[in-house]
Design a protein around this motif. Structure first.
Motif, PDB file in Angstrom:
ATOM      1  N   SER A  27      -0.806  -9.898   6.180  1.00 51.61           N
ATOM      2  CA  SER A  27       0.667  -9.538   6.816  1.00 51.61           C
ATOM      3  C   SER A  27       0.905  -8.086   6.650  1.00 51.61           C
ATOM      4  CB  SER A  27       1.793 -10.170   6.142  1.00 51.61           C
ATOM      5  OG  SER A  27       1.903  -9.633   4.851  1.00 51.61           O
ATOM      6  N   VAL A  28       0.301  -7.270   5.799  1.00 53.13           N
ATOM      7  CA  VAL A  28       0.407  -5.973   5.372  1.00 53.13           C
ATOM      8  C   VAL A  28      -0.423  -4.785   6.306  1.00 53.13           C
ATOM      9  CG1 VAL A  28       0.510  -4.036   3.852  1.00 53.13           C
ATOM     10  CG2 VAL A  28       1.626  -6.253   3.467  1.00 53.13           C
ATOM     11  N   TYR A  29      -1.823  -5.510   6.483  1.00 50.68           N
ATOM     12  CA  TYR A  29      -3.019  -4.911   6.802  1.00 50.68           C
ATOM     13  C   TYR A  29      -2.660  -4.139   8.354  1.00 50.68           C
ATOM     14  CZ  TYR A  29      -7.821  -4.471   8.428  1.00 50.68           C
ATOM     15  OH  TYR A  29      -9.198  -3.773   8.820  1.00 50.68           O
ATOM     16  N   PRO A  30      -2.169  -5.023   9.394  1.00 52.85           N
ATOM     17  CA  PRO A  30      -1.881  -4.557  10.670  1.00 52.85           C
ATOM     18  C   PRO A  30      -0.650  -3.220  10.564  1.00 52.85           C
ATOM     19  CG  PRO A  30      -1.599  -6.954  10.815  1.00 52.85           C
ATOM     20  CD  PRO A  30      -1.698  -6.592   9.312  1.00 52.85           C
ATOM     21  N   HIS A  31       0.193  -3.213   9.549  1.00 55.65           N
ATOM     22  CA  HIS A  31       0.886  -2.066   9.396  1.00 55.65           C
ATOM     23  C   HIS A  31       0.217  -0.940   8.993  1.00 55.65           C
ATOM     24  CE1 HIS A  31       4.535  -4.465   9.966  1.00 55.65           C
ATOM     25  NE2 HIS A  31       4.040  -5.552   9.291  1.00 55.65           N
ATOM     26  N   TYR A  32      -0.838  -1.095   8.118  1.00 56.90           N
ATOM     27  CA  TYR A  32      -1.686   0.067   7.594  1.00 56.90           C
ATOM     28  C   TYR A  32      -2.382   0.648   8.925  1.00 56.90           C
ATOM     29  CZ  TYR A  32      -1.583  -1.505   2.487  1.00 56.90           C
ATOM     30  OH  TYR A  32      -1.239  -1.654   1.197  1.00 56.90           O
ATOM     31  N   ILE A  33      -2.931  -0.245   9.632  1.00 59.22           N
ATOM     32  CA  ILE A  33      -3.602   0.283  10.884  1.00 59.22           C
ATOM     33  C   ILE A  33      -2.656   0.677  11.919  1.00 59.22           C
ATOM     34  CG2 ILE A  33      -4.864  -0.791  12.905  1.00 59.22           C
ATOM     35  CD1 ILE A  33      -6.065  -3.101  11.180  1.00 59.22           C
ATOM     36  N   ASN A  34      -1.393   0.286  12.098  1.00 61.82           N
ATOM     37  CA  ASN A  34      -0.668   0.863  13.112  1.00 61.82           C
ATOM     38  C   ASN A  34      -0.335   2.436  12.505  1.00 61.82           C
ATOM     39  OD1 ASN A  34      -0.418  -1.236  14.767  1.00 61.82           O
ATOM     40  ND2 ASN A  34       1.239  -2.086  14.005  1.00 61.82           N
ATOM     41  N   LEU A  65      -1.790   4.198  10.497  1.00 63.19           N
ATOM     42  CA  LEU A  65      -2.998   5.289  10.727  1.00 63.19           C
ATOM     43  C   LEU A  65      -3.247   5.754  12.201  1.00 63.19           C
ATOM     44  CD1 LEU A  65      -5.224   3.758   7.769  1.00 63.19           C
ATOM     45  CD2 LEU A  65      -3.926   5.821   7.806  1.00 63.19           C
ATOM     46  N   GLU A  66      -3.179   4.695  13.252  1.00 64.17           N
ATOM     47  CA  GLU A  66      -3.604   5.009  14.340  1.00 64.17           C
ATOM     48  C   GLU A  66      -2.623   5.820  15.021  1.00 64.17           C
ATOM     49  OE1 GLU A  66      -4.104   1.122  16.139  1.00 64.17           O
ATOM     50  OE2 GLU A  66      -6.236   1.237  15.613  1.00 64.17           O
ATOM     51  N   LYS A  67      -1.232   5.682  14.580  1.00 61.14           N
ATOM     52  CA  LYS A  67      -0.247   6.716  15.045  1.00 61.14           C
ATOM     53  C   LYS A  67      -0.538   8.300  14.652  1.00 61.14           C
ATOM     54  CE  LYS A  67       3.639   3.440  15.201  1.00 61.14           C
ATOM     55  NZ  LYS A  67       5.053   3.213  14.299  1.00 61.14           N
ATOM     56  N   LYS A  68      -1.268   8.219  13.714  1.00 58.99           N
ATOM     57  CA  LYS A  68      -1.734   9.694  12.918  1.00 58.99           C
ATOM     58  C   LYS A  68      -3.156   9.984  13.376  1.00 58.99           C
ATOM     59  CE  LYS A  68       1.949  10.268  10.564  1.00 58.99           C
ATOM     60  NZ  LYS A  68       3.072  11.316  10.787  1.00 58.99           N
ATOM     61  N   GLY A  69      -3.732   9.252  14.414  1.00 56.56           N
ATOM     62  CA  GLY A  69      -4.957   9.524  14.874  1.00 56.56           C
ATOM     63  C   GLY A  69      -6.032   9.159  13.950  1.00 56.56           C
ATOM     64  N   LYS A 122      -9.137   2.070  12.186  1.00 55.55           N
ATOM     65  CA  LYS A 122      -9.032   0.845  11.396  1.00 55.55           C
ATOM     66  C   LYS A 122     -10.506   1.104  10.560  1.00 55.55           C
ATOM     67  CE  LYS A 122     -10.070  -3.876  12.169  1.00 55.55           C
ATOM     68  NZ  LYS A 122     -11.425  -3.989  11.256  1.00 55.55           N
ATOM     69  N   ASN A 123     -11.585   1.551  11.103  1.00 60.35           N
ATOM     70  CA  ASN A 123     -12.808   1.804  10.395  1.00 60.35           C
ATOM     71  C   ASN A 123     -12.458   2.542   9.099  1.00 60.35           C
ATOM     72  OD1 ASN A 123     -14.246   0.079  12.117  1.00 60.35           O
ATOM     73  ND2 ASN A 123     -14.986   1.785  13.307  1.00 60.35           N
ATOM     74  N   GLU A 124     -11.857   3.425   9.351  1.00 61.78           N
ATOM     75  CA  GLU A 124     -11.514   4.735   8.176  1.00 61.78           C
ATOM     76  C   GLU A 124     -10.730   3.876   7.257  1.00 61.78           C
ATOM     77  OE1 GLU A 124     -11.235   9.085   9.713  1.00 61.78           O
ATOM     78  OE2 GLU A 124      -9.766   7.609  10.696  1.00 61.78           O
ATOM     79  N   LEU A 125      -9.625   2.920   7.538  1.00 57.21           N
ATOM     80  CA  LEU A 125      -8.862   1.988   6.577  1.00 57.21           C
ATOM     81  C   LEU A 125      -9.738   1.153   5.964  1.00 57.21           C
ATOM     82  CD1 LEU A 125      -6.289   0.786   5.503  1.00 57.21           C
ATOM     83  CD2 LEU A 125      -6.245  -0.675   7.300  1.00 57.21           C
ATOM     84  N   ASP A 126     -10.733   0.482   6.429  1.00 55.68           N
ATOM     85  CA  ASP A 126     -11.782  -0.206   5.914  1.00 55.68           C
ATOM     86  C   ASP A 126     -12.628   0.113   4.931  1.00 55.68           C
ATOM     87  OD1 ASP A 126     -10.552  -2.439   7.279  1.00 55.68           O
ATOM     88  OD2 ASP A 126     -12.178  -2.518   8.918  1.00 55.68           O
ATOM     89  N   LEU A 182      -4.026   5.575  -0.939  1.00 57.30           N
ATOM     90  CA  LEU A 182      -5.273   6.095  -0.189  1.00 57.30           C
ATOM     91  C   LEU A 182      -4.865   6.168   1.194  1.00 57.30           C
ATOM     92  CD1 LEU A 182      -8.062   4.186  -2.143  1.00 57.30           C
ATOM     93  CD2 LEU A 182      -7.463   6.866  -2.120  1.00 57.30           C
ATOM     94  N   VAL A 183      -4.070   4.982   1.749  1.00 55.62           N
ATOM     95  CA  VAL A 183      -3.673   4.955   3.073  1.00 55.62           C
ATOM     96  C   VAL A 183      -2.618   6.136   3.462  1.00 55.62           C
ATOM     97  CG1 VAL A 183      -2.228   3.560   4.586  1.00 55.62           C
ATOM     98  CG2 VAL A 183      -3.932   2.677   3.178  1.00 55.62           C
ATOM     99  N   ASP A 184      -1.806   6.516   2.507  1.00 57.65           N
ATOM    100  CA  ASP A 184      -1.014   7.779   2.770  1.00 57.65           C
ATOM    101  C   ASP A 184      -1.945   9.057   2.881  1.00 57.65           C
ATOM    102  OD1 ASP A 184       1.291   6.324   2.842  1.00 57.65           O
ATOM    103  OD2 ASP A 184       2.262   7.576   1.227  1.00 57.65           O
ATOM    104  N   GLU A 185      -2.804   9.249   2.066  1.00 58.44           N
ATOM    105  CA  GLU A 185      -3.594  10.390   2.232  1.00 58.44           C
ATOM    106  C   GLU A 185      -4.578  10.302   3.445  1.00 58.44           C
ATOM    107  OE1 GLU A 185      -6.084  10.421  -1.288  1.00 58.44           O
ATOM    108  OE2 GLU A 185      -4.764  11.033  -2.836  1.00 58.44           O
ATOM    109  N   LEU A 186      -5.060   9.130   3.953  1.00 59.52           N
ATOM    110  CA  LEU A 186      -5.629   9.065   5.274  1.00 59.52           C
ATOM    111  C   LEU A 186      -4.826   9.419   6.289  1.00 59.52           C
ATOM    112  CD1 LEU A 186      -8.257   8.267   6.525  1.00 59.52           C
ATOM    113  CD2 LEU A 186      -7.492   5.992   6.565  1.00 59.52           C
ATOM    114  N   ALA A 187      -3.599   9.022   6.414  1.00 52.98           N
ATOM    115  CA  ALA A 187      -2.481   9.239   7.337  1.00 52.98           C
ATOM    116  C   ALA A 187      -2.065  10.763   7.389  1.00 52.98           C
ATOM    117  CB  ALA A 187      -1.288   8.456   7.279  1.00 52.98           C
ATOM    118  N   LYS A 188      -2.127  11.381   6.166  1.00 49.90           N
ATOM    119  CA  LYS A 188      -1.817  12.953   6.337  1.00 49.90           C
ATOM    120  C   LYS A 188      -2.987  13.630   6.378  1.00 49.90           C
ATOM    121  CE  LYS A 188       1.932  12.319   2.733  1.00 49.90           C
ATOM    122  NZ  LYS A 188       2.411  12.242   1.494  1.00 49.90           N
TER     123      LYS A 188
END
Length: 116
Positions: free
Chosen positions: A13-20, A22-26, A29-33, A100-106
């Motif tokens: 339920s949270v995984y798609p939110h992580y993807i969204n 990250l994708e908004k920040k360019g 999903k592969n980087e998330l994985d 880690l997700v935040d660092e990737l998004a930034k």
């Protein structure tokens, strides 16, 4: 004492939110994985099974094949708390992933995120 709400939430339920996020920040999903695999030791098929089974966060982290030994190098503030000072081991692991997700998004470089 009751469990924190996030412990019983399904990872799926949270995984798609992580993807969204990250994708908004360019980012992808592969980087998330990649960061999930680095942190937990899960592989692609194991992650897919977790998503398909709607595994909760508590089970997700309790069944981690191998938490990365460099996890202690993840420091900083997430959700108003310093991750290195979070006392509950399960909450700390969840916040490590959030960090880690935040660092990737930034836009942080993958090498730095993976503490190499």
């Amino acid at each position: 004492m009751s469990k924190h709400k996030i412990f019983t939430m399904s990872f799926a339920s949270v995984y798609p939110h992580y993807i969204n996020k990250l994708e908004k920040k360019g980012r992808s999903k592969n980087e998330l994985d990649t960061i999930i695999f680095w942190l937990t030791g899960y592989n692609e098929s194991e992650l897919q099974q977790i998503l398909d089974n709607k595994t909760d966060f508590e089970t997700f982290f309790n069944k981690v094949p191998q938490l990365n030994p460099n996890v202690t190098k993840i420091t900083g503030v997430i959700c108003g708390y310093r991750v290195e000072n979070i006392e509950d081991p399960l909450m700390q692991k969840i916040r490590y992933l959030d960090k880690l997700v935040d660092e990737l998004a930034k836009g942080k470089a993958m090498e730095k995120i993976l503490r190499t």
